[in-house]
Structures are given as C-alpha cells and as structure tokens.
Scaffold this active site. Sequence first.
Site, PDB file in Angstrom:
ATOM      1  N   GLY A  71      25.787  30.384  44.596  1.00  0.00           N
ATOM      2  CA  GLY A  71      25.403  31.736  44.995  1.00  0.00           C
ATOM      3  C   GLY A  71      26.132  32.294  46.193  1.00  0.00           C
ATOM      4  N   SER A  72      27.308  31.736  46.523  1.00  0.00           N
ATOM      5  CA  SER A  72      27.988  32.255  47.713  1.00  0.00           C
ATOM      6  C   SER A  72      28.515  33.677  47.485  1.00  0.00           C
ATOM      7  CB  SER A  72      29.104  31.315  48.165  1.00  0.00           C
ATOM      8  OG  SER A  72      30.169  31.324  47.257  1.00  0.00           O
ATOM      9  N   ASN A  73      28.886  34.010  46.260  1.00  0.00           N
ATOM     10  CA  ASN A  73      29.321  35.393  45.989  1.00  0.00           C
ATOM     11  C   ASN A  73      28.145  36.358  46.074  1.00  0.00           C
ATOM     12  OD1 ASN A  73      32.284  35.851  45.249  1.00  0.00           O
ATOM     13  ND2 ASN A  73      31.807  33.921  44.213  1.00  0.00           N
ATOM     14  N   LEU A 113      27.543  31.455  34.187  1.00  0.00           N
ATOM     15  CA  LEU A 113      28.283  30.648  33.214  1.00  0.00           C
ATOM     16  C   LEU A 113      27.772  30.744  31.784  1.00  0.00           C
ATOM     17  CD1 LEU A 113      28.802  27.435  35.395  1.00  0.00           C
ATOM     18  CD2 LEU A 113      30.466  29.227  34.873  1.00  0.00           C
ATOM     19  N   LYS A 114      26.937  31.728  31.500  1.00  0.00           N
ATOM     20  CA  LYS A 114      26.422  31.827  30.138  1.00  0.00           C
ATOM     21  C   LYS A 114      26.981  33.032  29.407  1.00  0.00           C
ATOM     22  CE  LYS A 114      23.823  28.240  29.752  1.00  0.00           C
ATOM     23  NZ  LYS A 114      24.196  27.184  28.818  1.00  0.00           N
ATOM     24  N   ASN A 173      32.663  41.071  36.915  1.00  0.00           N
ATOM     25  CA  ASN A 173      32.731  39.607  37.010  1.00  0.00           C
ATOM     26  C   ASN A 173      33.793  39.239  38.040  1.00  0.00           C
ATOM     27  OD1 ASN A 173      32.320  36.820  36.205  1.00  0.00           O
ATOM     28  ND2 ASN A 173      34.272  36.955  35.108  1.00  0.00           N
ATOM     29  N   HIS A 191      36.573  36.261  38.904  1.00  0.00           N
ATOM     30  CA  HIS A 191      37.256  35.117  38.293  1.00  0.00           C
ATOM     31  C   HIS A 191      38.158  34.475  39.348  1.00  0.00           C
ATOM     32  CE1 HIS A 191      38.767  32.667  35.028  1.00  0.00           C
ATOM     33  NE2 HIS A 191      39.972  32.842  35.526  1.00  0.00           N
ATOM     34  N   ASP A 203      37.073  37.390  30.123  1.00  0.00           N
ATOM     35  CA  ASP A 203      38.088  37.629  31.161  1.00  0.00           C
ATOM     36  C   ASP A 203      39.123  38.685  30.777  1.00  0.00           C
ATOM     37  OD1 ASP A 203      36.897  35.669  32.756  1.00  0.00           O
ATOM     38  OD2 ASP A 203      38.114  34.065  31.896  1.00  0.00           O
ATOM     39  N   GLU A 240      37.433  35.752  47.220  1.00  0.00           N
ATOM     40  CA  GLU A 240      36.397  36.243  46.293  1.00  0.00           C
ATOM     41  C   GLU A 240      35.346  37.017  47.080  1.00  0.00           C
ATOM     42  OE1 GLU A 240      34.666  33.436  43.516  1.00  0.00           O
ATOM     43  OE2 GLU A 240      36.440  32.192  43.573  1.00  0.00           O
TER      44      GLU A 240
HETATM   45  C1  GRF Z   1      33.252  31.239  41.956  1.00  0.00           C
HETATM   46  O1  GRF Z   1      34.421  30.520  42.207  1.00  0.00           O
HETATM   47  C2  GRF Z   1      33.483  32.265  40.882  1.00  0.00           C
HETATM   48  O2  GRF Z   1      34.774  32.777  40.868  1.00  0.00           O
HETATM   49  C3  GRF Z   1      33.258  31.489  39.640  1.00  0.00           C
HETATM   50  O3  GRF Z   1      32.219  30.595  39.942  1.00  0.00           O
HETATM   51  C4  GRF Z   1      32.170  30.367  41.342  1.00  0.00           C
HETATM   52  C5  GRF Z   1      30.818  30.727  41.804  1.00  0.00           C
HETATM   53  O4  GRF Z   1      30.584  30.394  43.132  1.00  0.00           O
HETATM   54  N1  GRF Z   1      33.037  32.382  38.527  1.00  0.00           N
HETATM   55  P1  GRF Z   1      29.266  30.880  43.855  1.00  0.00           P
HETATM   56  O5  GRF Z   1      28.081  30.430  43.021  1.00  0.00           O
HETATM   57  O6  GRF Z   1      29.320  32.367  43.982  1.00  0.00           O
HETATM   58  O7  GRF Z   1      29.268  30.213  45.194  1.00  0.00           O
END
Ligand code: GRF
Length: 209
Positions: free
Chosen positions: A14-16, A92-93, A109, A111, A152, A181
């Site tokens: 969940g860092s994003n 991832l689903k 999304n 990537h 993608d 990101e």
């Molecule tokens: C990130 O590297 C993103 O690009 C990929 O999965 C990872 C998720 O990281 N799709 P986080 O859960 O946001 O930390």
Amino acid sequence: MAKLKLGVLASGRGSNFEAILTAIQKGNLDAEIKVLVSNKKSAGALAIATQNGIPSVHLSFKAFALPNEYGSELIKVFSKYDVNFAVLAGYLKYLTPEFISNYQNKILNIHPALLPSFGGNGMFGNHVHVAVLKRGCKVSGATVHIVDEIYDHGPIILQKSVPVLDDDTEKTLAARVLKVEHEIFPKALQLFAENRVRLDGNRAIILER
Ligand code: GRF
C-alpha cells in the site's frame, strides 16, 4: 470533470495508496479517497486505511464463484461509496469488462517499468525488475496509464525513468522505481482533477494549465 472521488484497489503493502493519501493531505492532489478495497485481508493497504480513518472493504476473490460476480460486487461497493474514479495501486486481480466499461477512461494503474516494454501478462511485481535486469536495460522507470481491457495497454499519462546501475539487484532497482511511482501517481491523478487530459485514440494529450 467533477471532483475526483477515488476508489482505491490494492492487494499489498500500500505504499502507492499512502503516497496518494499524503499528496491529498499536503494539498498537492485535489481529490478525496472514498474507499479502499483489497482482495487480501493481510494487505498493508487495509491497515493504512484504518489508521487514516478511510473506509475500507476486504473483498476476497475466493468468496465468489465467478469473476463476473466479484466484478459486480466491486461496482456495488464503489457506487455505495459514491466513487467516480478508480485507482489501481498494486492491485493484482483481474477486472471485469463490466467494471472497466463502468469507469471508462476513469481507471488509472501504476506499472513499475516503462511501458510498452516489460508489460502484459505475468509482468507484475518483481518479475518486471528481474526481466529488466536480465535484458541488460540501462534505464527503467514507472508508468501511469489508463486501464482498458488489455493488460498494461491503455493511454499513458505519465512516465519517469530511473537509471539501471551495474550492481543493481531486483531489490535495489525496485526501490529506485518505487520512489518515482510515488511521485508520478499523485501527479497523474492531479492532471485528471484539473481536467487536463484529452484522449486521441490510444494517446493521451496533456493540456497546458
Ligand atoms: C508497485 O511496484 C506497483 O508498481 C506494482 O505493485 C507495487 C505495489 O506496491 N503494480 P505498493 O503496494 O503500492 O507498495
């Protein structure tokens, strides 16, 4: 478009998601997170939502007999929370065509590579960085793109590159990419908040302010 009311989907750490949240809190992103949905109970993203008082829903893929049922439930959850824009933050689903058409051109999304290289089926998480190193690339990076029905493939909104160093491992490269990101995901969302994205086929044109 109207104010961004985000529904965030995340399967992991969940860092994003956190970076988006921080951008909102700092006033760098004009949006509101209405709900966080995760297919994984142990996802760090769920804990981050709880800590920040953001409604969250755990929707297990396994609880549904068919992907379409999962997709319909997701649509229900998003409409219950009045979501008008979806964000895949390490999700991832599979998304159903019904979900994608419900939020047409309103799903972003992230990537962890420079698309269209190192994208598509099987190219997620560490697999991407392993493939980049194996190919001997000298640059990699991150891409924010609109989600359509092909993995993608949708219009690219923002990309940022990072160098690949000779002594990189997939871990060190992943960490360098993750930093960008966190930078470009909130920025890309802000472009939508400011209504500055126009589509010309598969090409996104970013309008000047
Ligand atoms: C990130 O590297 C993103 O690009 C990929 O999965 C990872 C998720 O990281 N799709 P986080 O859960 O946001 O930390």
